[in-house]
Scaffold this active site. Sequence first.
Site, PDB file in Angstrom:
ATOM      1  N   ASN A 270      33.683  60.938  23.540  1.00  0.00           N
ATOM      2  CA  ASN A 270      32.480  61.195  22.742  1.00  0.00           C
ATOM      3  C   ASN A 270      32.603  60.904  21.252  1.00  0.00           C
ATOM      4  O   ASN A 270      31.590  60.637  20.606  1.00  0.00           O
ATOM      5  CB  ASN A 270      31.953  62.614  23.013  1.00  0.00           C
ATOM      6  CG  ASN A 270      32.929  63.680  22.624  1.00  0.00           C
ATOM      7  OD1 ASN A 270      34.116  63.575  22.911  1.00  0.00           O
ATOM      8  ND2 ASN A 270      32.462  64.702  21.962  1.00  0.00           N
TER       9      ASN A 270
ATOM     10  N   GLY B 145      39.526  67.144  25.329  1.00  0.00           N
ATOM     11  CA  GLY B 145      38.768  66.756  26.517  1.00  0.00           C
ATOM     12  C   GLY B 145      38.238  67.976  27.231  1.00  0.00           C
ATOM     13  O   GLY B 145      38.084  69.050  26.623  1.00  0.00           O
ATOM     14  N   GLY B 146      37.978  67.834  28.517  1.00  0.00           N
ATOM     15  CA  GLY B 146      37.369  68.911  29.285  1.00  0.00           C
ATOM     16  C   GLY B 146      38.390  69.957  29.733  1.00  0.00           C
ATOM     17  O   GLY B 146      39.593  69.690  29.788  1.00  0.00           O
TER      18      GLY B 146
ATOM     19  N   GLY C  74      42.363  69.695  30.886  1.00  0.00           N
ATOM     20  CA  GLY C  74      43.245  70.458  29.999  1.00  0.00           C
ATOM     21  C   GLY C  74      44.121  71.430  30.781  1.00  0.00           C
ATOM     22  O   GLY C  74      45.324  71.528  30.549  1.00  0.00           O
TER      23      GLY C  74
ATOM     24  N   GLU D  52      42.073  70.963  22.589  1.00  0.00           N
ATOM     25  CA  GLU D  52      40.718  71.026  22.015  1.00  0.00           C
ATOM     26  C   GLU D  52      39.757  70.791  23.158  1.00  0.00           C
ATOM     27  O   GLU D  52      39.586  69.651  23.614  1.00  0.00           O
ATOM     28  CB  GLU D  52      40.547  69.934  20.951  1.00  0.00           C
ATOM     29  CG  GLU D  52      41.462  70.069  19.752  1.00  0.00           C
ATOM     30  CD  GLU D  52      41.099  71.239  18.857  1.00  0.00           C
ATOM     31  OE1 GLU D  52      39.956  71.716  18.910  1.00  0.00           O
ATOM     32  OE2 GLU D  52      41.993  71.683  18.116  1.00  0.00           O
TER      33      GLU D  52
ATOM     34  N   CYS E 174      31.247  68.565  21.490  1.00  0.00           N
ATOM     35  CA  CYS E 174      31.882  69.837  21.871  1.00  0.00           C
ATOM     36  C   CYS E 174      31.301  71.025  21.119  1.00  0.00           C
ATOM     37  O   CYS E 174      31.392  72.150  21.591  1.00  0.00           O
ATOM     38  CB  CYS E 174      33.386  69.741  21.662  1.00  0.00           C
ATOM     39  SG  CYS E 174      33.842  69.310  19.990  1.00  0.00           S
TER      40      CYS E 174
HETATM   41  P1  NAD Z   1      37.935  64.431  30.166  1.00  0.00           P
HETATM   42  O1  NAD Z   1      38.652  65.728  30.234  1.00  0.00           O
HETATM   43  O2  NAD Z   1      37.298  63.910  31.375  1.00  0.00           O
HETATM   44  O3  NAD Z   1      38.908  63.279  29.636  1.00  0.00           O
HETATM   45  C1  NAD Z   1      39.591  63.361  28.406  1.00  0.00           C
HETATM   46  C2  NAD Z   1      40.805  62.451  28.434  1.00  0.00           C
HETATM   47  O4  NAD Z   1      41.746  62.975  29.361  1.00  0.00           O
HETATM   48  C3  NAD Z   1      40.519  61.025  28.889  1.00  0.00           C
HETATM   49  O5  NAD Z   1      41.317  60.144  28.130  1.00  0.00           O
HETATM   50  C4  NAD Z   1      40.969  61.030  30.341  1.00  0.00           C
HETATM   51  O6  NAD Z   1      41.330  59.756  30.803  1.00  0.00           O
HETATM   52  C5  NAD Z   1      42.167  61.953  30.252  1.00  0.00           C
HETATM   53  N1  NAD Z   1      42.555  62.639  31.486  1.00  0.00           N
HETATM   54  C6  NAD Z   1      41.759  63.159  32.433  1.00  0.00           C
HETATM   55  N2  NAD Z   1      42.496  63.769  33.387  1.00  0.00           N
HETATM   56  C7  NAD Z   1      43.802  63.652  32.994  1.00  0.00           C
HETATM   57  C8  NAD Z   1      45.041  64.088  33.538  1.00  0.00           C
HETATM   58  N3  NAD Z   1      45.097  64.776  34.666  1.00  0.00           N
HETATM   59  N4  NAD Z   1      46.180  63.788  32.875  1.00  0.00           N
HETATM   60  C9  NAD Z   1      46.139  63.112  31.717  1.00  0.00           C
HETATM   61  N5  NAD Z   1      44.992  62.662  31.160  1.00  0.00           N
HETATM   62  C10 NAD Z   1      43.832  62.941  31.781  1.00  0.00           C
HETATM   63  O7  NAD Z   1      36.856  64.605  28.975  1.00  0.00           O
HETATM   64  P2  NAD Z   1      35.705  63.595  28.520  1.00  0.00           P
HETATM   65  O8  NAD Z   1      34.633  63.599  29.554  1.00  0.00           O
HETATM   66  O9  NAD Z   1      36.276  62.308  28.045  1.00  0.00           O
HETATM   67  O10 NAD Z   1      35.201  64.374  27.203  1.00  0.00           O
HETATM   68  C11 NAD Z   1      34.333  65.423  27.248  1.00  0.00           C
HETATM   69  C12 NAD Z   1      35.012  66.769  27.080  1.00  0.00           C
HETATM   70  O11 NAD Z   1      35.791  66.778  25.899  1.00  0.00           O
HETATM   71  C13 NAD Z   1      34.009  67.882  26.923  1.00  0.00           C
HETATM   72  O12 NAD Z   1      34.393  68.985  27.676  1.00  0.00           O
HETATM   73  C14 NAD Z   1      34.072  68.189  25.447  1.00  0.00           C
HETATM   74  O13 NAD Z   1      33.656  69.479  25.090  1.00  0.00           O
HETATM   75  C15 NAD Z   1      35.500  67.955  25.146  1.00  0.00           C
HETATM   76  N6  NAD Z   1      35.707  67.737  23.720  1.00  0.00           N
HETATM   77  C16 NAD Z   1      36.311  68.705  22.967  1.00  0.00           C
HETATM   78  C17 NAD Z   1      36.466  68.520  21.591  1.00  0.00           C
HETATM   79  C18 NAD Z   1      37.135  69.545  20.720  1.00  0.00           C
HETATM   80  O14 NAD Z   1      37.583  69.177  19.643  1.00  0.00           O
HETATM   81  N7  NAD Z   1      37.215  70.802  21.125  1.00  0.00           N
HETATM   82  C19 NAD Z   1      36.006  67.349  21.001  1.00  0.00           C
HETATM   83  C20 NAD Z   1      35.386  66.399  21.800  1.00  0.00           C
HETATM   84  C21 NAD Z   1      35.252  66.599  23.160  1.00  0.00           C
END
Ligand code: NAD
Length: 479
Positions: free
Chosen positions: A156, A232-233, A237, A252, A286
Amino acid sequence: MTTQVIGRKMYLAGKWVKRDRIIEVRDPQDNSLIDTVPAASVEDMIQCIEEAKEGARVAASMPVYKRMEIIHKAADYIEANDEKFARTIAREGSKTIREARKEVKRCIQTLRISAEEARRINGETIPFDQMEGSENRVGYYYRFPIGIVGAITPFNDPLNLVAHKVGPAIAAGNAIIVKPSTLTPLSALLLAEAFDEAGLPPKILSVVTGYGSEIGDVLVTHPDIRMISFTGGVEAGEEIIRKAGLKKISMELGSNSPVIVLEDADLDEAVESTVSGAFWAAGQNCIGVQRVYVQESIMDAFQKKFVERTNQYCVGDKQSELTDMGPLITEKEAIRVEHLVNEAVEAGAILLTGGKRSGAFYWPTVLTNVPEECRIAKEEVFGPIVLLYPVKDLDTAIEKSNAVNYGLQAGIFTNNLQKAYKAIEKMDVGGIMINDSSDYRIDAMPFGGVKKSGLGREGIKFAIQEMTEPKVVCFKLCN
Ligand code: NAD
């Protein structure tokens, strides 16, 4: 808009490399092919980590002035090519060109702050003589780099969230390996280009494009990776935390941020700010506003203005200067959001505006009367949906705001200092904005959440703390 598909290389330990296996990068608004990037293999990731060991030694011995110079030069490069960076974000991601330009500006600032913070990585002297028997000892601690940081980033904010890991890591004297989102890898590769052009020695930075499910585990579990910095999500995480083993973790994660609007607030300001906070980046944010608790006495007036303002939103082509909101990142995501809204409506929610989908586009949607047990009321929607709730008073608003598993940021609109302070004390979040929505951040502030919203803090100075470790020095003096 036509683009030439070049077939991008990834940045592996300072070298630009191609691979036969590729990942297609598509524009979410029409599914057109923008470019391809290599699909890195497990062997690529292992090799990259091996090379990063040498990179970490080089980075740690680089003097601070040199680190600062390189980071500033990378920022200069982005500044000189800002429109190229913005167009890339606005093609591969779901941001409009105006939103993308703002992200580029913030990325430049993130890097400049990183360069400045490099000169403030300080230690302290320690009064060892506070303990009997230690009268003849003097010493201090200083902070030294942690080693190799593994960074995993979401789609995002495909540029600035990568900079939030790369800038502090290099400022602190670490090597860093970035695995960007598979959906938006091009912006991260442009950031690598900026550091390459700036003269960063090889092996300090890698941007490895590939599937999380294939190369993620290698990065996360490798014993030579000393820290995983993940954005990420929650689901990904938590999986990473289970697998990571003995290393530092910074998380995060997501949220479903609340905003409280009390009857003494400036109504127009509250409406403008919460609408913008709800629909920025099509709600894929987020700290985006998801739940608004409005004091009963002003609910009708607030709701009317909120819907009017939402209906003025121009949804469409991301590259147009006139567009306020683009598509979601994929059609699949738009369908997921559509299901959540339909489920709520079937359970009794009232759709005030929106609720329409076309491909990956989902129109800005306002709901009221949403039963609290609906998924849309409890989970992170990560789409352009906002829920309005009337509440009797501040205590109820705080109680409802806290009744979820997340706690990243919150906002409260009031001119009453006592009430604002009560919210500050009682709300379970990492940041609270007074007379602003939850969607406010500068890159230098500590940023992160409580509960399922995360662990640790970013915001350059705070990321540098996480990416360095204290080393104690004690001199025993002869009499
Ligand atoms: P996602 O969790 O699907 O993916 C994030 C990253 O993790 C990607 O690069 C993905 O390829 C990688 N990934 C996924 N599964 C993995 C695993 N098992 N091992 C290693 N890497 C893995 O998230 P998304 O859909 O790209 O982003 C949206 C999410 O990110 C939302 O939940 C949002 O709230 C969160 N987010 C948080 C912040 C913050 O600073 N708190 C900022 C931006 C987005």
